[in-house]
Every structure is written in structure tokens, then in C-alpha cells.
Design a protein around this motif. Structure first.
Motif, PDB file in Angstrom:
ATOM      1  N   ARG A 212      -7.732   4.184 -14.688  1.00 31.95           N
ATOM      2  CA  ARG A 212      -7.560   2.935 -15.446  1.00 31.95           C
ATOM      3  C   ARG A 212      -6.086   2.674 -15.743  1.00 31.95           C
ATOM      4  N   VAL A 213      -5.365   3.719 -16.118  1.00 28.69           N
ATOM      5  CA  VAL A 213      -3.938   3.573 -16.410  1.00 28.69           C
ATOM      6  C   VAL A 213      -3.188   3.164 -15.147  1.00 28.69           C
ATOM      7  N   LEU A 214      -3.517   3.782 -14.024  1.00 29.93           N
ATOM      8  CA  LEU A 214      -2.840   3.453 -12.766  1.00 29.93           C
ATOM      9  C   LEU A 214      -3.134   2.013 -12.346  1.00 29.93           C
ATOM     10  N   ALA A 215      -4.361   1.572 -12.556  1.00 30.15           N
ATOM     11  CA  ALA A 215      -4.695   0.180 -12.242  1.00 30.15           C
ATOM     12  C   ALA A 215      -3.906  -0.773 -13.125  1.00 30.15           C
ATOM     13  N   ALA A 216      -3.738  -0.403 -14.400  1.00 29.67           N
ATOM     14  CA  ALA A 216      -2.965  -1.245 -15.317  1.00 29.67           C
ATOM     15  C   ALA A 216      -1.491  -1.275 -14.929  1.00 29.67           C
ATOM     16  N   LEU A 217      -0.984  -0.190 -14.380  1.00 32.25           N
ATOM     17  CA  LEU A 217       0.420  -0.133 -13.956  1.00 32.25           C
ATOM     18  C   LEU A 217       0.683  -1.117 -12.822  1.00 32.25           C
ATOM     19  N   GLY A 218      -0.243  -1.223 -11.893  1.00 30.56           N
ATOM     20  CA  GLY A 218      -0.196  -2.291 -10.910  1.00 30.56           C
ATOM     21  C   GLY A 218       0.528  -1.964  -9.622  1.00 30.56           C
ATOM     22  N   PRO A 219       0.459  -2.880  -8.644  1.00 31.04           N
ATOM     23  CA  PRO A 219       0.931  -2.620  -7.274  1.00 31.04           C
ATOM     24  C   PRO A 219       2.437  -2.454  -7.132  1.00 31.04           C
ATOM     25  N   GLN A 220       3.209  -2.849  -8.125  1.00 33.49           N
ATOM     26  CA  GLN A 220       4.649  -2.583  -8.109  1.00 33.49           C
ATOM     27  C   GLN A 220       5.013  -1.408  -9.017  1.00 33.49           C
ATOM     28  N   GLY A 221       4.003  -0.740  -9.530  1.00 35.94           N
ATOM     29  CA  GLY A 221       4.225   0.317 -10.509  1.00 35.94           C
ATOM     30  C   GLY A 221       4.641   1.644  -9.900  1.00 35.94           C
ATOM     31  N   VAL A 222       5.398   2.391 -10.677  1.00 35.39           N
ATOM     32  CA  VAL A 222       5.891   3.711 -10.271  1.00 35.39           C
ATOM     33  C   VAL A 222       5.576   4.697 -11.387  1.00 35.39           C
ATOM     34  N   LEU A 223       4.990   5.825 -11.018  1.00 36.07           N
ATOM     35  CA  LEU A 223       4.681   6.877 -11.983  1.00 36.07           C
ATOM     36  C   LEU A 223       5.597   8.067 -11.741  1.00 36.07           C
ATOM     37  N   ILE A 224       6.240   8.543 -12.809  1.00 36.59           N
ATOM     38  CA  ILE A 224       7.065   9.742 -12.767  1.00 36.59           C
ATOM     39  C   ILE A 224       6.452  10.761 -13.722  1.00 36.59           C
ATOM     40  N   ASN A 225       6.155  11.956 -13.221  1.00 35.38           N
ATOM     41  CA  ASN A 225       5.591  12.993 -14.082  1.00 35.38           C
ATOM     42  C   ASN A 225       6.503  14.209 -14.109  1.00 35.38           C
ATOM     43  N   VAL A 226       7.080  14.465 -15.290  1.00 37.46           N
ATOM     44  CA  VAL A 226       7.941  15.636 -15.494  1.00 37.46           C
ATOM     45  C   VAL A 226       7.413  16.462 -16.660  1.00 37.46           C
ATOM     46  N   SER A 227       6.134  16.315 -16.962  1.00 37.35           N
ATOM     47  CA  SER A 227       5.556  17.026 -18.103  1.00 37.35           C
ATOM     48  C   SER A 227       4.739  18.215 -17.619  1.00 37.35           C
ATOM     49  N   ARG A 228       3.443  18.045 -17.466  1.00 31.40           N
ATOM     50  CA  ARG A 228       2.543  19.038 -16.903  1.00 31.40           C
ATOM     51  C   ARG A 228       1.640  18.332 -15.901  1.00 31.40           C
ATOM     52  N   GLY A 229       1.264  19.036 -14.851  1.00 30.20           N
ATOM     53  CA  GLY A 229       0.427  18.431 -13.828  1.00 30.20           C
ATOM     54  C   GLY A 229      -0.907  17.968 -14.344  1.00 30.20           C
TER      55      GLY A 229
END
Length: 317
Positions: A212-229
Motif C-alpha cells: 500500500r505504501v509503495l502504491a501511494a509513493l507512485g510510478p515516479q517514486g524512489v525508496l531508499i532503505n538504510v535502516s533494517r531489511g
């Protein structure tokens, strides 16, 4: 004064091991330690490298008082059991904030500007035949930070220099922060086109970033994860990257460390790093020094330097 017995759960950097040896009677768990020796252990040096530190180990350490963790994250430690046993737990908060923030900005730029792909393009000799394709940009983007603790604030300070809009989500609104606050990760994602996850691991944040969060981020969205997998639903992320639900992702962590899914490796819209957020020589030395100093402070004063929020501070016996 008799030096306290300290158990080291897994090998640590040589300079840190030397500092522990100087201050304590050190026992190395991976070398095998007899039960009569374990019964004298009053302190433990732990790290995510050692894997889970659970109640079955605590049960073998009846004199244990304090666990000093090598790292700011401490989801490797069974905190429910530790609190129930009255153990003090410390981490290395503060000393790695700037290093992780630097890496985060580097990973964000590498992901948006496709820096690793551009280097491969040049090394493969393809530049002779034409220019590298135009990349997305950080210009005009709104960046959402999930978790505005010490590292999150250090990331935000750097992003201020890029003249981008910044917003954040945390459990509560911070009164001294001028950035807009969103009450949920999904709401933050809907208002931003870059999400940076920098929250602790553990059950409370497991799959905080889901389909749901990824869908809200949308087709131009970028996710960066530097926390925990575990903060990101990896299967949902792979599906979103494959389907174009989001544009790209930069990952320094994975649900199963050292075991990166082939589906992620096959994608060209991800930048993948082997959990190097704090992995510089100077920062790892500072982390080790703080870990040792926490143990020394506990045994000398009964007041560790950087206890984690869940721990109860009690006088040293």
C-alpha cells in the motif's frame, strides 16, 4: 580492583577487541566457554554479527548485568527477556549518525542519477557508440523521511542543502522540527516521491513499508532503505519495481542479510549495497570505543553512557 568478566558474542574489529582485553577479562563465545566461567560473566559485548542474543543465552549467564551492543540498532537482542531480567542494554547512538547520513545521500543520488549503471556503461565500452540515457533527477522532488531520530535529522540537514522539500513520519510530531509531519507512512508516501527509511528494526516496524505504501509513493517514486531489511516487505518491493509501481530503489539492507534475492539482482532499477551505512574505519573505531566505554562506565559508576530507551538503570552490584 578485579577486572569484570565480559563475554564477547562474536568477533569485533581488532582495535575494539584489544580495548576490551585491556579493560576486562574477556571470554570469546565462538571459542567455547565453560559453564563455570559463564557463571562469572557480568557484561556482554554483542553485535548484529553475532546473530540473535536470546533468553536461552541469558539463562546461562546468572551474573549478567549489562549488554553493550556494537551498533545503534539492537533488534538482535531479545529486549523483552533483557528487561524482564533487569539487564541494562546500551548501543552506540550518536557516533555513526553523520556517516550513515553521508551514505544515504550517496545512495539516493546513485539511485536517481543511475551512477552505477553509468559507470558500467563506460567500462563496457558503450560510450563509444552513444551517450548514456538521461536519468531521473533529485530536482523538484519532495523527500519523506520515515524516522526523524539522530540519523534522520542528519539526513535532513544534508537534504536542506539540495533545496528539496522535506517531510517526515514518526510515532509523534516533534515540536521543535519545522518539517511537515504525517501521521502514517502511507500518508507520507502519498505526499512525497522519495521515501527514506531510517527506523529501528523489530516487530513494531516489520513491513512498515508494504504494498500500500509503495502504491501511494507512485510510478515516479524512489525508496531508499538504510535502516533494517525487515522494515520493507521485500516481496512487495520486488513486485512494485518489476511492475513499475515505483520508479527505483536503493537498498543498503535486506530481509535476509547476505542472501539477496535473485529477483532483486536481476533488476536494473535498483542500487544494492552490502550494509555499509556505518562501515568506515573511523566510524567503526568510534562505535567500538563507545561500546567499551559503556561497559567501563557501568562497572565504575553504575551509569552507562548511552542506554537504550527500554532499559532500566539500576545500581551496579
Amino acid at each position: 580492583m578485579t577486572r569484570p568478566d565480559v563475554l564477547v558474542a562474536a568477533p569485533l574489529p581488532p582495535v575494539t577487541m584489544a580495548a576490551l582485553d585491556d579493560a576486562f577479562v574477556v571470554h570469546r563465545l565462538w571459542e567455547g566457554v565453560a559453564d563455570d566461567v559463564l557463571s562469572r560473566v557480568r557484561g556482554m559485548a554483542a553485535s548484529t554479527l553475532a546473530g540473535p542474543v536470546r533468553d536461552d543465552l541469558f539463562a546461562r549467564l546468572p551474573a549478567l548485568e549489562v549488554i553493550a551492543n556494537f551498533g545503534v540498532g539492537y533488534d538482535n537482542i531479545d529486549m523483552v527477556a533483557a528487561v524482564a531480567r533487569g539487564l541494562v542494554v546500551t548501543n552506540t547512538a550518536g557516533v555513526l549518525d553523520e556517516e550513515v547520513a553521508d551514505l544515504t545521500i550517496g545512495l539516493l543520488l546513485a539511485t536517481l542519477r543511475r551512477i552505477p549503471a553509468a559507470e558500467r556503461f563506460l567500462r563496457d565500452g558503450l560510450w563509444r557508440d552513444g551517450n548514456f540515457p538521461l536519468s531521473p533527477s533529485l530536482r523538484g522532488r519532495r523527500v519523506g523521511i520515515i524516522g526523524l531520530g539522530g540519523i534522520g535529522k542528519a539526513i535532513a540537514r544534508r537534504l536542506d542543502g539540495f533545496a528539496v522539500d522535506i517531510a517526515y513520519h514518526g510515532r509523534t510530531r516533534q515540536g521543535d522540527v519545522g518539517y511537515p509531519w504525517y501521521p502514517s507512512v502511507e500518508a507520507l508516501a502519498g505526499a512525497c516521491d522519495v521515501l527514506i527509511a531510517i527506523v529501528p528494526g523489530g516487530a513494531s516496524t516489520r513491513h512498515l513499508v508494504d504494498a500500500r505504501v509503495l502504491a501511494a509513493l507512485g510510478p515516479q517514486g524512489v525508496l531508499i532503505n538504510v535502516s533494517r531489511g525487515t522494515v520493507v516487505d521485500e516481496a512487495a518491493l520486488i513486485a512494485a519495481l518489476q511492475a513499475g509501481t515505483i520508479l527505483a530503489s536503493g537498498l543498503d539492507v535486506f530481509e535476509r542479510e547476505h542472501d539477496v534475492p535473485e529477483a532483486l539482482l536481476a533488476l536494473d532499477n535498483v542500487v544494492l549495497l552490502p550494509h555499509i551505512g556505518s562501515a568506515s574505519a573511523i566510524t567503526r573505531q568510534a562505535m567500538g570505543r563507545l561500546m567499551v566505554d559503556n561497559l567501563v562506565a557501568w562497572f565504575e559508576t553504575g551509569r552507562p553512557l548511552t542506554p537504550v530507551p527500554e532499559t532500566r538503570i539500576m545500581p551496579s552490584s
